[in-house]
Write an enzyme that holds these catalytic residues in place. Structure first.
Site, PDB file in Angstrom:
ATOM      1  CB  THR A   1      -0.947   0.017   1.212  1.00 37.89           C
ATOM      2  OG1 THR A   1      -0.170   0.054   2.425  1.00 37.89           O
ATOM      3  CG2 THR A   1      -1.846  -1.201   1.229  1.00 37.89           C
TER       4      THR A   1
ATOM      5  CB  ALA B   1      -7.045  19.620   7.612  1.00 36.96           C
TER       6      ALA B   1
ATOM      7  CG  ASP C   1       0.158   4.471  10.500  1.00 36.81           C
ATOM      8  OD1 ASP C   1       1.031   4.031   9.742  1.00 36.81           O
ATOM      9  OD2 ASP C   1       0.334   5.447  11.246  1.00 36.81           O
TER      10      ASP C   1
END
Length: 309
Positions: free
Chosen positions: A155, A227, A234
């Site tokens: 990933t 933001a 994770d």
């Protein structure tokens, strides 16, 4: 007196038993603090090993804590092995700061696969972002040459995929080609979790169901939220593990569910900081994980995957 059985081994669930080797913070949600709880909510037994234990994430002005070394990791694995506790269905790894610790993790993967040859290794190859490395350069070589061939699912973000393949990703076609290069090196599932092309943010996923076959590839256009958050990578990798195991032949559906959870959680985090009177653009934000349990268990899919032909 006999030792009672470990029920997650004696009565295995239809989800699995995950060994998660990641960082840990006392306060906030990064590493294992972002990954373990969501996987547990999705029905997994999760055993965390904390590669570091810090007071808070390193984006704060200061932090204190301890770093686990390779020998200490070996000690923990040997303790599990001595008690016949090494059967896992999945291993999840995230940020790793040194070559020696990464080499030890590779030894752990091989040991666990000797116990369960069907072990799924999900690797988030955390190396950097937005053109900047934040691990030693020599780690890139170890990831490329040793980790990628062992991984079942990878990933990376855009920058990490470029480092692993040597390919600049300037288009969707480049992203798809990077996935194909990574398939050839090892993993059957690849999700490039964030790619920015022409100001548009997207995810590209790829599942090669058999070696030599053309992979099934898709994209999801993602809403940009104004933001910066910690712990999102994770969390995303943990969600991809959780949902892809539930839908093993539908990586696009797993990615839809993972993205939907993450988007809802980030919107809640942003709204809560605003309600608290804090300017959310002034620094990185701690995610509202506990407050987002329902979005983890039952995400409402708003962003759909589009398959490439």
């Amino acid at each position: 007196m006999t030792t009672p059985p470990v029920l997650s081994l004696a009565l295995p669930s239809d989800t699995g038993r995950v060994l998660s080797i990641q960082s840990h913070t006392v306060q906030g949600y990064v590493g294992n603090k972002s990954a373990v709880f969501p996987l547990q909510l999705l029905g997994y037994d999760v055993d965390p090993i904390n590669s570091v234990q810090f007071s808070n994430h390193t984006g704060y002005p200061t932090f204190k804590g301890q770093v686990l070394n390779g020998q200490q990791l070996c000690d923990l694995i040997e303790g599990l092995e001595a008690n016949d506790l090494l059967f896992y269905t999945h291993v999840l790894t995230g940020y790793i700061g040194s070559v020696s610790f990464l080499d030890t993790i590779l030894e752990v993967i091989n040991k666990l696969r000797s116990v369960n040859p069907n072990l799924t290794y999900v690797c988030d190859p955390v190396m950097g972002d937005e053109g900047k490395l934040y691990v030693p350069e020599e780690l890139v070589h170890v990831y490329r040459e040793k980790v990628v061939p062992l991984a079942s699912m990878l990933t990376p973000n855009q920058f990490e995929a470029e480092k692993l393949t040597g390919l600049r990703i300037n288009s969707e076609e480049d992203g798809r080609e990077a996935c194909a290069i990574l398939h050839a090196a090892g993993p059957s599932k690849v999700v490039i979790t964030s790619i920015t092309i022409g100001g548009i943010l997207l995810l590209i996923g790829s599942h090669q169901k058999e070696k030599g076959l053309k992979p099934e590839q898709f994209k999801i256009l993602i809403h940009k939220i104004p933001a910066y958050f910690t712990g999102t990578g994770d969390l995303m990798t943990a969600l991809l593990l959780g949902w892809s195991n539930k839908y093993p032949d539908n990586l696009d559906k797993a990615a839809e569910l993972a993205v939907s959870t993450l988007q809802a959680l980030l919107r809640r985090t942003l709204d809560d900081y605003k309600r608290a009177g804090y300017d959310p653009t002034s620094s990185s934000l701690e995610i509202r994980l506990i407050q987002s349990q329902e979005d983890i268990r039952n995400p409402k899919v708003e962003l759909k995957a589009e398959r490439y032909s």
